[in-house]
Design an enzyme around this catalytic site. Structure first.
Site, mmCIF file in Angstrom:
data_model
loop_
_atom_site.group_PDB
_atom_site.id
_atom_site.type_symbol
_atom_site.label_atom_id
_atom_site.label_comp_id
_atom_site.label_asym_id
_atom_site.label_seq_id
_atom_site.Cartn_x
_atom_site.Cartn_y
_atom_site.Cartn_z
ATOM 1 N N HIS A 253 16.120 42.642 -0.648
ATOM 2 C CA HIS A 253 16.672 43.994 -0.525
ATOM 3 C C HIS A 253 17.864 44.179 -1.452
ATOM 4 C CE1 HIS A 253 14.853 44.084 3.745
ATOM 5 N NE2 HIS A 253 13.981 44.373 2.828
ATOM 6 N N ARG B 123 4.005 50.360 -3.653
ATOM 7 C CA ARG B 123 4.000 49.233 -2.703
ATOM 8 C C ARG B 123 4.478 49.754 -1.353
ATOM 9 N NH1 ARG B 123 6.020 46.089 -7.567
ATOM 10 N NH2 ARG B 123 4.606 44.337 -7.804
ATOM 11 N N ARG C 101 -1.088 51.817 -2.515
ATOM 12 C CA ARG C 101 -1.721 50.561 -2.125
ATOM 13 C C ARG C 101 -1.489 50.406 -0.631
ATOM 14 N NH1 ARG C 101 0.413 44.983 -4.475
ATOM 15 N NH2 ARG C 101 2.103 45.304 -2.984
ATOM 16 N N GLU D 104 -6.573 40.527 -8.037
ATOM 17 C CA GLU D 104 -5.448 39.583 -8.077
ATOM 18 C C GLU D 104 -5.798 38.261 -7.414
ATOM 19 O OE1 GLU D 104 -2.123 41.344 -6.006
ATOM 20 O OE2 GLU D 104 -3.381 42.119 -4.405
ATOM 21 N N ASN E 4 0.744 38.902 -10.891
ATOM 22 C CA ASN E 4 1.628 37.987 -10.144
ATOM 23 C C ASN E 4 0.805 37.097 -9.219
ATOM 24 O OD1 ASN E 4 3.451 39.693 -11.344
ATOM 25 N ND2 ASN E 4 3.969 40.782 -9.474
ATOM 26 N N ASP E 5 -0.005 37.735 -8.391
ATOM 27 C CA ASP E 5 -0.815 36.934 -7.471
ATOM 28 C C ASP E 5 -1.935 36.205 -8.196
ATOM 29 O OD1 ASP E 5 0.238 37.031 -4.791
ATOM 30 O OD2 ASP E 5 -0.047 39.193 -4.918
ATOM 31 N N CYS F 82 -0.869 46.141 -13.318
ATOM 32 C CA CYS F 82 0.397 46.528 -12.687
ATOM 33 C C CYS F 82 1.248 45.329 -12.286
ATOM 34 C CB CYS F 82 0.145 47.439 -11.494
ATOM 35 S SG CYS F 82 -0.929 46.742 -10.268
HETATM 36 C C1 PEP Z 1 0.665 41.416 -8.304
HETATM 37 O O1 PEP Z 1 0.293 40.531 -7.516
HETATM 38 O O2 PEP Z 1 0.736 41.269 -9.539
HETATM 39 C C2 PEP Z 1 1.060 42.739 -7.776
HETATM 40 C C3 PEP Z 1 1.278 43.760 -8.575
HETATM 41 O O3 PEP Z 1 1.235 42.824 -6.435
HETATM 42 P P1 PEP Z 1 2.584 42.324 -5.705
HETATM 43 O O4 PEP Z 1 3.522 41.879 -6.796
HETATM 44 O O5 PEP Z 1 3.076 43.478 -4.950
HETATM 45 O O6 PEP Z 1 2.039 41.236 -4.885
HETATM 46 MG MG MG Z 2 -0.095 41.124 -5.473
#
Ligand code: PEP
Ligand code: MG
Length: 566
Positions: free
Chosen positions: A193, A297, A333, A416, A439-440, A485
C-alpha cells in the site's frame, strides 16, 4: 559516516529524487516483556485501550488528509487499518492475552500479531506477505502509542528523502508530501500500500533495500533512482548535479510526452493503455494520454477486507471509471486473489462463486456507461475458461436492465499460466481477446520466488520469450486481439522486444504511459523483429538484455541514456 555508499532495492515508483536523508522509525525496536500482577491487569488493559484509541484517531486524521488531498477514492486503504483496530482476532485477543497470560500489553500484542502473521508468511505469494506486513504496521502504530512516542515529523528544511525500515500507509499519507521528495525503505514490496501511495503522490521510491540504518545519517545527501531501484548516499558534487539534471529532465520529459502519439519510426501505431489499481488513477491515466484501461486490478478495492463490496457499491465505483474513460475501453479483470486465485471450473467454492457472480453483474451493469470488457485471471484450461464464460452468460440472462443484458462486453482471458500459453491456439476459439501477464508467466515458467528482486529481469528469459511468441502467433493466426499488460511491457528495454515479437497493444502502469510512448516512437519495427528473433535463441535473460541494448543502441540509446535506463 563518510564516503559514498550504494544500495539496490525494488523500483517502486519511477523518477529521480535528490534530498537530505530523514531517518524515521529506523529498526523495529525491542519489545518489552514484563509479567504483571493480578492487581495490575485492569490498568494494563486500559493502557492498551488508550493506545488503540490514539492510534485510531491518528489514522482517522490521515484518512481525512488523504481525502482532502486526493478525493475519497483512497480512503479504503486506511479503512482497512481502522477495521483492524476493532478486529476481535487482533484487539480482543490482545486484551485476553493481557488478562489470561498476565503479561504487559506490548508483549501480548506482539504474541498475537506473530500468531496472526504466521499462516500468512507461510504462503509465498506477495499478496499474503503484504497482508502480514499490514498487521505489522498496525502493531507498530499501537506500540508507538504504548511507548508514548510521537511520530517523527519532517522538520528538515528543503527537499527530504525519507529513510524508513517500513512506513505504515497512515504515516505515508502524512509524510509523502513536501518537503519529502523521495522514499527509501528497508522492507516492503512494489505491491505494498505504501508503494501504491508513493506512485499516487508521484514520489520516487525504492523499497526492500535491506539494512540501511548503519549506513545513513540524518542530512546525508541521498539520490533515489526510482527507475533502476538504486539508492546512493554521500555522492560527489558531480554525481549529485548529474542526478538533479536527470530529475529535472524527467519532469520536463513527462510534461512534453503527455500528448504525443505512439507510432513507431516505420509508421506502425501501437496502442498504449494504462493498468489501474485504484479508481482515482483514471485522472492520471487520462492526463497521460492512455488509450484506455487495459487491466483494471479490481482486487485492490477489497484490500484486506474479508469480502468484496456489495454489487451496488462495486457498480458505483465501476460506473465512475467507465464514464470517466468513455469512449475509451476499460478492461475489468475479475478479482485475482493471490495464492488462491485459480479459477477452478468444478470446485470454485460456493462463496467465491457468489462473489464472482456479484462482480460480473456489477461489471455488466456498468457497461451501459461506455466501453467495457471483462477478463479472467490465471486461466489454465479450456474447460475453466468455458465455465467462466458460461457464468457470464448466466449472469447476463438474469439481468433486469435490458440495456445491460444486450450491451457488447467482450470476454477475454489473461494468458499468464504456462499451460495456457503452450496451448494458446486452443483458447482462441472461446476467448474474445488475450491479455498476457508476463509477471505470472515468468514466475510459473521459471519457478522463482515472487519476493525475488530479480523477477523483472527474469521475464526476459528465453523460455518466457518463446512462450510469448507462441501466444502472439496463436492470436494473430486467429485474428484475436492480444495485449501485453505485465511489467515486461513497462520496461523501456524489454518493451522493444515485445514489439519485435509482434505485440501491438500494451498496458502499463499509469506513470509509465508517457515513457512507453517515447520508446515506441524510437523503435524501428523491422530491426526490433530481427532482434526478437535472435533473442529467442539466447542462453539467458542477461544475454537477451545485452543483445537488445547493443542492437537497438542507434535508435534507442539516446533515450535510454537520457533517462538513465542503461
Ligand atoms: C501479470 O501476471 O503479469 C499481471 C499483469 O497480473 P498481476 O501482476 O496483477 O498478477
Ligand atoms: Mg498475474
Amino acid at each position: 559516516m563518510t564516503g559514498p555508499a550504494r544500495f539496490k532495492g525494488i523500483a517502486a515508483s519511477i523518477g529521480v529524487a535528490v534530498g537530505a536523508a530523514r531517518l524515521v522509525g529506523r529498526e523495529p525496536r525491542r519489545i518489552s516483556h514484563r509479567r504483571i500482577e493480578d492487581a495490575d491487569i485492569a490498568s494494563e488493559l486500559s493502557r492498551f485501550e488508550e493506545a488503540v484509541l490514539k492510534s485510531r484517531a491518528e489514522i482517522e486524521a490521515a484518512k481525512q488528509e488523504l481525502t482532502d488531498r486526493h478525493g475519497p477514492t483512497y480512503a479504503p486503504i486506511l479503512d482497512v487499518y481502522l477495521l483492524m483496530h476493532g478486529d476481535a482476532l487482533l484487539i480482543d485477543a490482545t486484551s485476553e492475552a493481557i488478562r489470561n497470560d498476565r503479561i504487559n500489553a506490548e508483549w501480548a500484542l506482539s504474541k498475537v500479531t506473530e500468531r496472526l502473521k504466521k499462516p500468512l508468511l507461510e504462503d509465498a505469494s506477495s499478496y499474503f506477505q503484504e497482508r502480514a506486513r499490514d498487521i505489522e504496521h498496525v502493531r507498530e502504530h499501537l506500540l508507538r502509542h504504548l511507548r508514548g512516542e510521537r511520530r517523527t515529523e519532517c522538520s528538515t528544511e528543503g527537499p527530504t528523502v525519507l529513510i524508513a525500515h517500513d512506513l505504515t500507509p497512515a504515516d505515508a499519507v502524512h509524510m509523502l508530501a513536501p518537503p519529502t521528495v523521495g522514499l527509501v525503505t528497508e522492507a516492503g514490496a512494489g505491491s505494498s500500500h505504501t508503494a501504491i501511495l508513493a506512485r499516487t503522490f508521484g514520489v520516487p521510491a525504492v523499497v526492500g533495500v535491506g539494512p540501511l540504518a548503519a549506513h545513513i545519517d540524518d542530512d546525508d545527501v541521498v539520490l533515489v533512482d526510482g527507475f533502476a531501484g538504486e539508492v546512493a548516499v554521500r555522492v560527489s558534487p558531480d554525481e549529485r548535479r548529474t542526478a538533479e539534471q536527470r530529475r529535472d529532465r524527467f519532469a520536463a520529459f513527462l510534461e512534453a510526452e503527455r500528448t504525443t502519439s505512439a507510432m513507431t519510426r516505420d509508421g506502425v501505431s501501437i496502442s498504449v493503455a494504462a493498468n489501474l489499481e485504484l479508481p482515482n488513477d483514471v485522472q492520471a491515466a487520462l492526463e497521460n494520454g492512455a488509450e484506455g484501461i487495459g487491466l483494471y486490478r479490481t482486487e485492490f478495492m477489497c484490500l484486506d477486507s474479508l469480502e468484496p463490496p456489495s454489487e451496488e457499491a462495486q457498480l458505483e465505483v465501476y460506473r465512475g471509471v467507465v464514464e470517466a474513460m468513455a469512449p475509451k475501453r476499460v478492461v475489468f479483470r475479475t478479482f485475482d486473489w493471490r495464492g488462491d486465485k485459480r479459477l477452478r471450473a468444478r470446485d470454485v467454492k460456493q462463496r467465491e462463486r457468489g462473489w464472482l457472480t456479484t462482480q460480473i453483474n456489477a461489471v455488466l451493469r456498468a457497461s451501459t456507461e461506455g466501453q467495457v470488457a471483462l477478463m479472467f485471471p490465471m486461466v489454465s484450461t479450456v474447460d475453466e475458461f468455458r465455465a467462466a464464460r458460461a457464468m457470464v452468460d448466466r449472469c447476463r440472462s438474469q439481468l433486469s436492465d435490458e440495456r445491460a443484458r444486450t450491451a457488447e462486453v467482450p470476454i477475454g482471458m489473461m494468458v499468464e499460466v504456462p499451460a495456457a500459453a503452450l496451448l494458446a491456439e486452443r483458447f482462441t476459439e472461446y476467448a474474445d481477446f488475450f491479455a498476457v501477464g508476463t509477471n505470472d508467466l515468468a514466475h510459473y515458467t521459471l519457478a522463482f520466488d515472487h519476493r525475488d528482486n530479480r523477477s523483472a529481469m527474469q521475464s526476459l528469459d528465453p523460455a518466457v520469450l518463446n512462450l510469448l511468441q507462441r501466444i502472439i502467433a496463436a492470436a494473430s493466426d486467429a485474428q484475436l486481439p492480444c495485449s501485453m499488460c505485465g511489467d515486461l511491457a513497462a520496461d523501456p528495454v524489454a518493451l522493444c522486444l515485445a514489439l519485435g515479437l509482434g505485440y501491438r497493444e500494451i498496458s502499463v502502469p499509469v506513470s509509465v504511459v508517457p515513457l512507453a510512448r517515447a520508446v515506441i516512437r524510437n523503435v524501428d519495427l523491422h530491426t526490433a523483429t530481427e532482434v526478437a528473433r535472435d533473442a529467442l535463441g539466447c542462453g539467458s535473460a542477461e544475454a537477451v538484455r545485452d543483445l537488445v541494448v547493443d542492437r537497438l543502441d542507434d535508435d534507442l540509446g539516446p533515450l535510454w541514456r537520457e533517462q538513465g535506463i542503461v
